[in-house]
Design a protein around this motif. Structure first.
Motif, short mmCIF file in Angstrom:
data_model
loop_
_atom_site.label_atom_id
_atom_site.label_comp_id
_atom_site.label_asym_id
_atom_site.label_seq_id
_atom_site.Cartn_x
_atom_site.Cartn_y
_atom_site.Cartn_z
N PHE A 567 4.99 2.12 4.01
CA PHE A 567 4.88 2.19 2.55
C PHE A 567 6.26 2.12 1.91
N GLU A 568 7.22 2.84 2.46
CA GLU A 568 8.56 2.81 1.87
C GLU A 568 9.18 1.43 2.02
N TRP A 569 8.90 0.77 3.14
CA TRP A 569 9.44 -0.58 3.31
C TRP A 569 8.88 -1.51 2.24
N LEU A 574 9.72 -4.54 -2.84
CA LEU A 574 9.44 -4.74 -4.26
C LEU A 574 10.71 -4.56 -5.08
N LEU A 575 11.57 -3.64 -4.67
CA LEU A 575 12.84 -3.48 -5.37
C LEU A 575 13.73 -4.70 -5.16
N GLY A 576 13.61 -5.36 -4.00
CA GLY A 576 14.33 -6.61 -3.83
C GLY A 576 13.86 -7.67 -4.82
N ALA A 577 12.54 -7.76 -4.99
CA ALA A 577 12.01 -8.67 -6.01
C ALA A 577 12.41 -8.21 -7.41
N TRP A 578 12.44 -6.90 -7.62
CA TRP A 578 12.92 -6.32 -8.88
C TRP A 578 14.35 -6.80 -9.16
N GLY A 579 15.20 -6.79 -8.14
CA GLY A 579 16.56 -7.27 -8.32
C GLY A 579 16.61 -8.74 -8.70
N LEU A 580 15.73 -9.53 -8.12
CA LEU A 580 15.69 -10.94 -8.47
C LEU A 580 15.27 -11.14 -9.93
#
Length: 956
Positions: A567-569, A574-580
């Motif tokens: 789940f944390e992964w 999603l935070l990587g996509a958030w950064g994009l």
């Protein structure tokens, strides 16, 4: 023997039941006696039942302990004698049932095995595997080595979960409150309260002079300290508690004498405070008594708050705290105690924050700045000193507060001090970045394993401060957003390396807070062109910080995915996509503000292609698999930008689009190629959406060129769009058939996922063009089939046919009979629509009838043409069906012929002129005669059956 064991067990169960019943009955009676009626009886009975269960559990645990002790004793005896250990059946049953046994029973040693039959257990095993063991003879070696009953291989137990940070905190608090001599600690607290009440009573009633009161309090504190020190060896807990209370009393006496009653000058009071702090630290170090230092520190930090009148000098306040912190730092050099520095940190920055909000004025800068620097150096130094003694616990609240909280609190204080100084905060952050870089480099060069985590933390802080210095040099409105984003990324990085859930959660939470801070800052500022510099502004760099933070968190979680939960992964990715997303927001905002309006779309397209290449290359170099997949988001991004480009620009290739779109499409192909070679197996499927985008982009671009660049009117635009898309499709099929490049490597994917949607789009385009195209080929005259629209439709038909042939050849398993039949029906209907559209366009261009449903429907030329052409189609279809023995197609074309006949009488007879009516009826009548002659009757069912097979073979 079993009966002898069963009797004590039954007696114990009966005794347990009687005890439970008795306690329940006593509890019910007690509840009624208390006057609570039925409710009291129920509650009392429940309470009695709980007591009985607790007693039973205690008895069972005692029995288990006795059984375990007996087993250990027997095992020791067997090991001493050299015999193989065998557990007692009685003890085993006692462990399983929880019953108490008086002593473990040990069976006699087993006799030597012989070929004679071996005694088996009396019960019948249920496992099927035992049947085979009974049927075959057992060798003596097997009897002596193998167990009678099969034993499952023991599974490795899961490691127990360690205590959480909250458990550690509660344990530390419980140890501090209840450790040692709790009664003495409570007594000291009560004594201090009594002394305070006595002093207050004496002050209210003027019983004693002020000097005598303070002297008495100081003597009591000194006496407590001396007595506690003298009994330190005989009664350590008692002595430490007395010393702590005495030191607190001395703090209060001196501070009241100075602040409240002004009996002691500032210099002497300061000297006394220094002396008490030194004495407290020395006593704590000599006796290795952390509670003593904690008590002394709490008393020292609380003294200014207790005696404050609201008119004191902040110089003295922070100077006093500085002395206390120096004492704590000195003690940290000798003892690796974590709690006193944490108390000092909380007290110092807590009081400083309150003072800074309520009392700070710009005139206080010169007397406040040294304290900010001193506290930063002190607490950072304490963290380094702790690392000298033992490995720092960055995931804990104490070392984590000193390492990360100190620069954060110092930065907030510095922002308050230099808010009116140009480039003040930027310079401060740059100095912090340099300082932490030098400190990290020094710790890294020490090459001690304990310093490595601390050096990594300082590197993260240095990078964060260096990044913050850039936007702060231009503006300060978005400082908090940048700081929180980078701080969160650093926390998550440390949390992954140190296995700290709290640090990782804090890093993720800071990303959300940073985004909120960004929106708040944006809502209060008008980002005019004159206030910003391209890329060198707070808005873009804030978005950049959020993007980099998201990328760092996503990459760290992906690289360390075995050390975190699934789940944390997913949250981290999603935070990587958030950064994009934040990167896109920052880039598009810069383009919107600084690029020329007519070139903004082209710059956005170019930025998407460049970002895809950079993201894939960077993620590949850092081993971030999910980041490489994020580069594929360029495909939907360009798809969303395509209608925007058509709305904002004259055509797709205008204003730099001729360079931006080919570059972006080539970038996507480059990214997918790299992913296909080294990325996940599913990445090749991205060729399908990329092919869709290529086909649509080429078609749209050629339409713009025809209409805007070449200024061709009429149907040229639609023809160019269809021809361009069909040409790309046909070229792809050509390369696929010859196994060229990616088309040959991914032929199955292109034929199914890649080209099937294109076929559906071609069908929709076919219908739309046939319904909308008017046959305007100006400046050329109109000629059926020899005009731009019909030529483009013919090219689409050729591309579709080539695709169908290729898919039948390379993916025959995909083409089921039902799908093949559906394709035949769709193809026939499409060709029939095209034929009618050709007639409608010819009538419109040659007779001048308006190209609309109603005028064309009432057109004599069109109605006559439809009747004749439909009859010719029916004739040809029925003729072919008869020759091939196809009954169903024959019936379809016969139905079309019936429609023609019905149309003659219902439409043509009433609407056509006399000449047209005569000509139509004559032509259709002759054709009907021809049909009747060539196909007088439909083929028989037996012939149809045989012909269907031939037809299928021919259709193939």
């Amino acid at each position: 023997m079993q009966q002898g064991e069963a009797r004590p067990r039954e007696s114990r169960k009966q005794g347990s039941a009687l005890r439970t019943a008795a306690l329940v009955w006593i509890g019910a009676i007690a509840g009624v006696a208390l006057g609570s009626g039925t409710f009291g009886a129920v509650c009392g009975a429940a309470f009695g039942f709980l007591i009985a269960q607790g007693l039973d559990t205690r008895a069972r645990m005692r029995g288990l302990d006795e059984s375990l002790a007996g087993l250990r004793l027997r095992l020791h005896e067997l090991e001493q004698s050299g015999a193989a250990p065998m557990p007692s059946p009685t003890a085993t049953r006692a462990e399983a049932t929880g019953d108490t046994v008086s002593s473990p029973r040990v069976p006699p040693p087993a006799p030597a095995f012989s070929p004679s039959p071996v005694a088996r257990p009396t019960f019948e095993p249920s496992a099927r595997v035992f049947a085979t063991e009974r049927e075959r003879p057992i060798a003596p070696s097997e009897e002596s080595s193998a167990p009678i009953f099969p034993v499952e291989a023991p599974t490795r137990p899961r490691p127990p979960r360690g205590p959480s940070a909250i458990d550690h905190a509660l344990a530390a608090l419980r140890s501090f409150v209840f450790g040692g001599n709790t009664v003495v600690r409570v007594g000291v607290i009560v004594l201090l309260v009594g002394v305070a009440l006595l002093a207050k009573y004496a002050a209210d009633n003027a019983l004693f002079p002020i000097e005598l009161r303070l002297a008495s309090a100081a003597l009591i504190g000194l006496a407590l300290t001396v007595v506690g020190y003298l009994v330190r060896d005989a009664r350590p807990g008692f002595g430490i508690s007395l010393q702590g209370g005495g030191i607190a009393a001395l703090y209060l006496a001196v501070f009241f004498a100075f602040r409240v009653y002004s009996l002691v000058p500032a210099g002497l009071a300061f000297a006394l405070f220094v002396a008490i702090a030194i004495a407290c630290g020395a006593l704590a170090v000599v006796q290795s008594a952390q509670p003593l230092l904690v008590i002394g520190s709490v008393g020292g930090f609380a003294a200014p708050l207790l005696a404050s009148t609201g008119e004191g000098s902040h110089v003295f306040l922070f100077g006093f705290y500085l002395v206390l912190n120096v004492g704590v730092a000195a003690v940290a050099w000798f003892r690796s105690w974590r709690l006193p520095p944490l108390i000092a940190f909380i007290a110092t920055y807590g009081v400083a924050a309150v003072w800074g909000v309520l009392r700070y004025r710009p005139d206080d800068y010169a007397t406040t700045q040294p304290f900010v620097i001193a506290f930063l150096v002190l607490f950072t130094g304490v963290a380094v000193v702790h690392a000298f003694r033992e490995r720092p616990q960055l995931r804990g609240p104490i070392d984590g507060a000193l390492v990360f909280g100190t620069p954060l609190m110092s930065l907030l204080a510095q922002a308050k001090l230099v808010k009116d100084i140009e480039f003040g905060l930027a310079g401060s952050v740059a100095v912090l970045a340099v300082a932490y870089t030098l400190l990290a480099r020094w710790l890294w060069r020490v090459q001690a394993p304990a310093f490595r985590p601390l050096a990594e933390a300082f590197i993260a802080l240095a990078v964060g401060f260096a990044t913050m210095a850039i936007p702060l040099a231009f503006e300060t409105s978005l400082t908090v957003s940048v700081a929180w984003a980078l701080e969160g990324a650093g926390l998550y990085w440390i949390g992954v390396r140190q296995q700290s859930r709290l640090a990782r959660f804090s890093g993720v939470a800071l990303q959300i807070l940073a985004a909120l801070a960004f929106f708040v800052s944006v809502s209060y500022h008008d980002f005019a062109r004159v206030d910003f510099r391209f890329l060198a502004n707070g808005r873009f760099l804030s978005c950049l910080a959020l993007a980099v933070a998201g990328f760092v968190i996503g990459r760290q979680a992906d690289v360390q995915r075995d050390r975190i939960s699934r789940f944390e992964w997913r949250v981290a990715q999603l935070l990587g996509a958030w950064g994009l997303v934040w990167w896109a927001v920052g880039v598009l905002a810069e383009i919107d503000q600084f690029a020329a309006p007519d070139r903004q779309v082209s710059w956005a397209v170019f930025a998407i292609g460049a970002s895809a290449i950079a993201l894939e290359a960077g993620a590949a170099s850092r081993g971030w698999r999910s980041g490489r997949a994020l580069a594929l988001t360029a495909i939907p991004a360009l798809g969303l930008l395509l209608p925007v480009a058509l709305d904002e620009q004259p055509h797709l290739l205008a204003h730099g689009g001729w360079l931006a779109w080919p570059f972006a499409l080539a970038a996507i192909h480059f990214v997918i190629g790299r992913l296909e070679a080294t990325g996940p197996g599913w990445s090749a499927r991205a060729y399908g959406p990329a092919f869709w985008l290529l086909v649509v982009s080429v078609g749209v671009a050629l339409r713009g060129v025809a209409e805007e660049v070449l200024a061709l009117k009429g149907d040229w635009g639609m023809a160019a769009a269809g021809s361009g898309a069909a040409a790309v499709w046909l070229a792809a099929v050509y390369l696929l058939e010859r196994e060229r490049g990616v088309w040959g490597r991914q032929s199955d994917m292109y034929l199914t996922l890649g080209m099937t949607p294109i076929a559906g789009l071609a069908l929709l385009w076919w219908v739309a063009v046939n319904c909308d195209a008017r046959g305007d080929a100006s400046p050329l005259p109109h000629a059926p089939l020899l005009n731009p629209v019909d030529a483009s439709l013919g090219l689409i038909a050729v591309a579709t046919l080539a695709w169908w042939v290729a898919i039948r050849r390379h993916a025959e398993d995909v083409v089921t009979p039902a799908r093949r039949q559906a394709v035949i029906v769709i193809a026939g209907a499409s060709l029939f629509l095209w034929l009618n559209a050709i007639l409608a366009r010819a009538v419109h261009r040659w007779t001048g009838v308006r190209f609309d449903v109603d005028p064309l429907w009432h057109s004599v030329a069109l109605q006559s043409s439809l009747s004749i052409v439909w009859t010719l189609v029916a004739l040809g279809g029925m003729l072919v069906s008869t020759r091939r023995g196809l009954r169903t197609p024959w019936m379809v074309f016969a139905g079309l012929l019936g429609v023609v006949v019905a149309k003659l009488f219902l439409v043509d007879l009433s609407r056509l002129s006399t000449v047209a009516k005569i000509g139509t009826f004559l032509v259709v009548g002759v054709l009907l005669l021809v049909v009747g002659y060539l196909t007088p009757v439909p083929p028989s069912r037996s012939d149809e059956s045989h012909g269907a097979l031939d037809a299928e073979g021919s259709i193939r």
